[in-house]
Design a protein around this motif. Structure first.
Motif, PDB file in Angstrom:
ATOM      1  N   ASP A 330     -54.194  51.386 -25.496  1.00  0.00           N
ATOM      2  CA  ASP A 330     -54.883  52.439 -25.830  1.00  0.00           C
ATOM      3  C   ASP A 330     -54.260  53.594 -26.835  1.00  0.00           C
ATOM      4  OD1 ASP A 330     -57.580  53.853 -25.587  1.00  0.00           O
ATOM      5  OD2 ASP A 330     -56.832  55.221 -24.145  1.00  0.00           O
ATOM      6  N   ARG A 331     -53.725  52.868 -27.862  1.00  0.00           N
ATOM      7  CA  ARG A 331     -52.909  53.794 -28.682  1.00  0.00           C
ATOM      8  C   ARG A 331     -52.438  53.001 -29.854  1.00  0.00           C
ATOM      9  NH1 ARG A 331     -49.704  56.985 -26.278  1.00  0.00           N
ATOM     10  NH2 ARG A 331     -48.564  57.390 -28.011  1.00  0.00           N
ATOM     11  N   GLY A 332     -52.013  53.558 -30.962  1.00  0.00           N
ATOM     12  CA  GLY A 332     -51.888  52.930 -32.072  1.00  0.00           C
ATOM     13  C   GLY A 332     -50.180  52.861 -32.259  1.00  0.00           C
ATOM     14  N   GLU A 333     -49.768  51.999 -33.233  1.00  0.00           N
ATOM     15  CA  GLU A 333     -48.297  51.760 -33.706  1.00  0.00           C
ATOM     16  C   GLU A 333     -48.146  52.335 -34.738  1.00  0.00           C
ATOM     17  OE1 GLU A 333     -47.736  47.591 -32.922  1.00  0.00           O
ATOM     18  OE2 GLU A 333     -48.002  47.924 -30.619  1.00  0.00           O
ATOM     19  N   GLY A 334     -47.340  53.427 -34.855  1.00  0.00           N
ATOM     20  CA  GLY A 334     -47.089  54.114 -36.224  1.00  0.00           C
ATOM     21  C   GLY A 334     -48.059  55.024 -36.630  1.00  0.00           C
ATOM     22  N   MET A 335     -49.124  55.538 -35.739  1.00  0.00           N
ATOM     23  CA  MET A 335     -50.260  56.452 -35.888  1.00  0.00           C
ATOM     24  C   MET A 335     -50.695  56.942 -34.509  1.00  0.00           C
ATOM     25  SD  MET A 335     -53.743  55.405 -37.473  1.00  0.00           S
ATOM     26  CE  MET A 335     -53.048  55.145 -39.254  1.00  0.00           C
ATOM     27  N   SER A 336     -51.168  57.973 -34.468  1.00  0.00           N
ATOM     28  CA  SER A 336     -51.789  58.568 -33.065  1.00  0.00           C
ATOM     29  C   SER A 336     -53.111  58.985 -33.404  1.00  0.00           C
ATOM     30  CB  SER A 336     -51.064  59.495 -32.546  1.00  0.00           C
ATOM     31  OG  SER A 336     -51.082  60.741 -33.405  1.00  0.00           O
ATOM     32  N   PHE A 337     -53.870  58.665 -34.402  1.00  0.00           N
ATOM     33  CA  PHE A 337     -55.133  59.117 -34.827  1.00  0.00           C
ATOM     34  C   PHE A 337     -56.219  58.478 -33.756  1.00  0.00           C
ATOM     35  CE2 PHE A 337     -59.383  59.267 -36.905  1.00  0.00           C
ATOM     36  CZ  PHE A 337     -59.409  60.391 -37.184  1.00  0.00           C
ATOM     37  N   TRP A 338     -55.931  57.271 -33.308  1.00  0.00           N
ATOM     38  CA  TRP A 338     -57.050  56.700 -32.540  1.00  0.00           C
ATOM     39  C   TRP A 338     -56.631  56.628 -31.128  1.00  0.00           C
ATOM     40  CZ3 TRP A 338     -61.625  56.260 -34.937  1.00  0.00           C
ATOM     41  CH2 TRP A 338     -61.640  56.224 -36.297  1.00  0.00           C
ATOM     42  N   ASP A 339     -55.703  57.220 -30.883  1.00  0.00           N
ATOM     43  CA  ASP A 339     -55.041  57.185 -29.306  1.00  0.00           C
ATOM     44  C   ASP A 339     -56.294  57.690 -28.481  1.00  0.00           C
ATOM     45  OD1 ASP A 339     -53.088  56.327 -30.620  1.00  0.00           O
ATOM     46  OD2 ASP A 339     -51.598  57.863 -29.783  1.00  0.00           O
ATOM     47  N   GLY A 340     -56.293  57.131 -27.169  1.00  0.00           N
ATOM     48  CA  GLY A 340     -57.418  57.580 -26.346  1.00  0.00           C
ATOM     49  C   GLY A 340     -58.786  57.301 -26.576  1.00  0.00           C
ATOM     50  N   MET A 341     -59.311  56.006 -26.570  1.00  0.00           N
ATOM     51  CA  MET A 341     -60.664  55.700 -26.816  1.00  0.00           C
ATOM     52  C   MET A 341     -61.581  56.400 -26.047  1.00  0.00           C
ATOM     53  SD  MET A 341     -62.382  51.872 -26.865  1.00  0.00           S
ATOM     54  CE  MET A 341     -61.612  51.444 -28.361  1.00  0.00           C
ATOM     55  N   LEU A 342     -61.600  56.720 -24.911  1.00  0.00           N
ATOM     56  CA  LEU A 342     -62.290  57.212 -23.965  1.00  0.00           C
ATOM     57  C   LEU A 342     -62.024  58.537 -23.461  1.00  0.00           C
ATOM     58  CD1 LEU A 342     -62.439  54.532 -21.220  1.00  0.00           C
ATOM     59  CD2 LEU A 342     -63.847  54.237 -23.290  1.00  0.00           C
ATOM     60  N   ASP A 343     -61.503  59.345 -24.589  1.00  0.00           N
ATOM     61  CA  ASP A 343     -60.951  60.867 -24.397  1.00  0.00           C
ATOM     62  C   ASP A 343     -61.716  61.371 -25.101  1.00  0.00           C
ATOM     63  OD1 ASP A 343     -59.877  63.251 -24.561  1.00  0.00           O
ATOM     64  OD2 ASP A 343     -57.944  62.489 -24.463  1.00  0.00           O
ATOM     65  N   ASP A 344     -62.795  62.222 -24.520  1.00  0.00           N
ATOM     66  CA  ASP A 344     -64.168  62.885 -25.218  1.00  0.00           C
ATOM     67  C   ASP A 344     -63.323  63.972 -26.040  1.00  0.00           C
ATOM     68  OD1 ASP A 344     -65.489  61.339 -23.572  1.00  0.00           O
ATOM     69  OD2 ASP A 344     -66.421  62.698 -22.437  1.00  0.00           O
ATOM     70  N   ASN A 345     -62.392  64.643 -25.532  1.00  0.00           N
ATOM     71  CA  ASN A 345     -61.843  65.828 -26.291  1.00  0.00           C
ATOM     72  C   ASN A 345     -61.200  65.277 -27.896  1.00  0.00           C
ATOM     73  OD1 ASN A 345     -62.597  67.780 -24.772  1.00  0.00           O
ATOM     74  ND2 ASN A 345     -60.690  67.632 -23.686  1.00  0.00           N
ATOM     75  N   ARG A 346     -60.575  64.135 -27.680  1.00  0.00           N
ATOM     76  CA  ARG A 346     -60.003  63.402 -29.009  1.00  0.00           C
ATOM     77  C   ARG A 346     -61.047  63.131 -29.744  1.00  0.00           C
ATOM     78  NH1 ARG A 346     -54.498  62.812 -29.103  1.00  0.00           N
ATOM     79  NH2 ARG A 346     -54.664  61.089 -30.533  1.00  0.00           N
ATOM     80  N   ASN A 347     -61.913  62.472 -29.172  1.00  0.00           N
ATOM     81  CA  ASN A 347     -63.190  61.816 -29.905  1.00  0.00           C
ATOM     82  C   ASN A 347     -63.823  62.971 -30.762  1.00  0.00           C
ATOM     83  OD1 ASN A 347     -62.682  59.209 -29.418  1.00  0.00           O
ATOM     84  ND2 ASN A 347     -64.322  59.340 -27.599  1.00  0.00           N
ATOM     85  N   ALA A 348     -64.022  64.040 -30.142  1.00  0.00           N
ATOM     86  CA  ALA A 348     -64.638  65.146 -30.725  1.00  0.00           C
ATOM     87  C   ALA A 348     -63.825  65.768 -31.729  1.00  0.00           C
ATOM     88  CB  ALA A 348     -64.887  66.412 -29.575  1.00  0.00           C
ATOM     89  N   GLN A 349     -62.532  65.866 -31.778  1.00  0.00           N
ATOM     90  CA  GLN A 349     -61.594  66.269 -32.640  1.00  0.00           C
ATOM     91  C   GLN A 349     -61.550  65.223 -34.133  1.00  0.00           C
ATOM     92  OE1 GLN A 349     -57.728  66.493 -30.711  1.00  0.00           O
ATOM     93  NE2 GLN A 349     -58.357  68.133 -29.382  1.00  0.00           N
ATOM     94  N   ARG A 350     -61.764  63.998 -33.694  1.00  0.00           N
ATOM     95  CA  ARG A 350     -61.885  62.856 -34.536  1.00  0.00           C
ATOM     96  C   ARG A 350     -63.121  62.948 -35.454  1.00  0.00           C
ATOM     97  NH1 ARG A 350     -58.504  59.521 -31.173  1.00  0.00           N
ATOM     98  NH2 ARG A 350     -60.049  59.246 -29.792  1.00  0.00           N
ATOM     99  N   LEU A 351     -64.087  63.363 -34.774  1.00  0.00           N
ATOM    100  CA  LEU A 351     -65.413  63.587 -35.294  1.00  0.00           C
ATOM    101  C   LEU A 351     -65.309  64.821 -36.245  1.00  0.00           C
ATOM    102  CD1 LEU A 351     -68.593  63.198 -32.851  1.00  0.00           C
ATOM    103  CD2 LEU A 351     -68.434  61.849 -35.236  1.00  0.00           C
ATOM    104  N   GLN A 352     -64.712  66.006 -35.639  1.00  0.00           N
ATOM    105  CA  GLN A 352     -64.829  67.273 -36.575  1.00  0.00           C
ATOM    106  C   GLN A 352     -63.794  67.028 -37.930  1.00  0.00           C
ATOM    107  OE1 GLN A 352     -66.515  69.924 -35.866  1.00  0.00           O
ATOM    108  NE2 GLN A 352     -65.765  70.440 -37.888  1.00  0.00           N
ATOM    109  N   LYS A 353     -62.745  66.080 -37.796  1.00  0.00           N
ATOM    110  CA  LYS A 353     -62.119  66.031 -38.965  1.00  0.00           C
ATOM    111  C   LYS A 353     -62.778  65.356 -39.945  1.00  0.00           C
ATOM    112  CE  LYS A 353     -57.537  64.120 -40.906  1.00  0.00           C
ATOM    113  NZ  LYS A 353     -56.293  63.369 -40.502  1.00  0.00           N
ATOM    114  N   ALA A 354     -63.555  64.284 -39.578  1.00  0.00           N
ATOM    115  CA  ALA A 354     -64.581  63.671 -40.590  1.00  0.00           C
ATOM    116  C   ALA A 354     -65.466  64.615 -41.162  1.00  0.00           C
ATOM    117  CB  ALA A 354     -65.309  62.420 -40.082  1.00  0.00           C
ATOM    118  N   ARG A 355     -66.055  65.517 -40.409  1.00  0.00           N
ATOM    119  CA  ARG A 355     -67.064  66.536 -40.931  1.00  0.00           C
ATOM    120  C   ARG A 355     -66.328  67.509 -41.924  1.00  0.00           C
ATOM    121  NH1 ARG A 355     -68.537  67.157 -35.159  1.00  0.00           N
ATOM    122  NH2 ARG A 355     -70.214  66.011 -34.824  1.00  0.00           N
ATOM    123  N   ASN A 356     -65.120  67.960 -41.653  1.00  0.00           N
ATOM    124  CA  ASN A 356     -64.209  68.691 -42.400  1.00  0.00           C
ATOM    125  C   ASN A 356     -63.675  68.089 -43.692  1.00  0.00           C
ATOM    126  OD1 ASN A 356     -64.391  70.482 -40.439  1.00  0.00           O
ATOM    127  ND2 ASN A 356     -62.196  70.057 -39.736  1.00  0.00           N
TER     128      ASN A 356
END
Length: 375
Positions: A330-356
């Motif tokens: 449930d994490r990357g190797e050499g990056m952490s962007f996608w860590d936590g597939m079921l983590d709602d808060n991290r997913n919201a942060q990923r969405l916000q970065k795309a919007r930004n």
């Protein structure tokens, strides 16, 4: 204020005497902007403390200088601060009438909510007191759809698309788990500005703006009874809600039926296209809700997965033996962007970065609320 340094309050900001050197104008709970003696000054959005993206707007304030000479200061405000409502941009600061929507308001279709217990409704909805309700008939809607694509460019006719949350969910679940190369060689998020107008025949039975979602594979509708949908209701835009809510409650997929949807791209003939024209309207025309004119589309920009993930070169990333996301850990190797597939808060942060990223790359494009999938 004389001297050039002022806290901006009220309806406008004008200097009685032009400053002789750059000064700082402090705006409470929002941002600081350096004002120079030059006629036009643009706010750097990177200086701002932002947690919401409410689009792009401009404000021009004018003031008398000396014996009546006019100085114009243009402030281009991007990715507005918490509490900003774009339609109030030239009225007052701070925009304290904005508040977070309640769960019921969001579910009803509110896109922006206010302290007087009202809200602005998403496309396809109408105001109903403090909430929203379905529109009374088929209406014209404009919003963004997204696709995860390789570098190859092709039309979206007879293809599927999604909301930003829907496509981010797809990338997380289907693309980055197969790294170096990515699944289907996906490299970018492509954004499309879509106008759609469902048919009266589709609206009547369910009082909804969308039709049923149909899966498209290589330009062909692959679900049963496609012909029945087209013949009975027209070539309507379809939507489908996804059960997984870890990327929020707007994880939708869309279908855009084009000409000859019963055949794959390589087998479509002119005769088939004429007999089965699809729902895409003629170029530069607005959808009317006729059976063969339910949608149109225009390009609205793209962002790369590399920029989203914060890497400079995917080739170098792979050569170093890294992986974007490993399901088992449930994490990357050499990056952490996608860590936590079921983590709602991290997913919201990923969405916000795309919007930004879209907002910073295309600052003049509007922030369009998403409609509710009512199928």
């Amino acid at each position: 204020e004389e001297g050039g340094s002022s806290v901006l309050r009220g309806f406008s900001c004008a200097a009685a005497v032009p400053p002789s050197s750059p000064v700082v104008v402090a705006m409470p709970e929002a941002f600081e902007v350096t004002v120079s003696p030059e006629p036009f000054v643009t706010l750097d959005p990177n200086q701002a403390n932002r947690t919401r993206n409410r689009g792009i707007f401009k404000k021009v304030a004018a003031g008398a200088v000396g014996l009546g000479a006019l100085a114009l200061v243009s402030l281009a405000l991007a990715q507005s601060a918490p509490g900003v409502h774009p339609t109030h941009a030239a009225q007052y600061w701070p925009w304290d009438d904005h508040t977070d929507c309640t769960a019921d308001q969001s579910t009803s279709g509110c896109s922006t909510c206010y302290t007087n217990n009202t809200c602005t409704c998403a496309p396809g909805r109408k105001a109903a007191g403090a909430q929203c309700a379905p529109a009374d008939g088929p209406v014209l809607m404009e919003f963004y759809m997204y696709r995860a694509q390789s570098t190859e460019q092709y039309e979206v006719d007879n293809n599927n698309a999604g909301t930003l949350a829907g496509v981010m969910w797809y990338i997380h679940n289907e693309v980055v788990r197969i790294s170096c190369p990515r699944h289907y060689n996906i490299t970018r998020l492509r954004r499309l500005k879509v106008q759609m107008h469902t048919t009266q025949e589709m609206y009547n039975p369910r009082h909804g703006q969308f039709g049923p979602f149909v899966a498209m594979d290589m330009g062909k509708c692959t679900v049963p009874n496609c012909d029945h949908i087209w013949n009975e209701y027209g070539y309507v835009v379809g939507c489908q809600k996804q059960a997984d809510k870890h990327y929020g409650d707007r994880v939708y997929w869309y279908s855009l039926p084009g000409a000859c949807p019963e055949m794959p791209f390589a087998e479509k003939t002119d005769e088939c296209k004429k007999a089965h024209p699809g729902g895409k309207c003629p170029t530069n025309s607005t959808p009317t809700g006729a059976k063969d004119c339910t949608w149109n589309v225009e390009e609205a920009g793209e962002i790369s997965l590399d920029d989203l993930e914060g890497i400079s070169s995917y080739e170098d990333f792979c050569q170093q033996g890294h992986r974007e996301f490993v399901v088992e850990s449930d994490r990357g190797e050499g990056m952490s962007f996608w860590d936590g597939m079921l983590d709602d808060n991290r997913n919201a942060q990923r969405l916000q970065k795309a919007r930004n990223l879209f907002a910073s790359k295309y600052p003049d494009m509007p922030d369009l609320p998403e409609p509710i999938c009512d199928w």
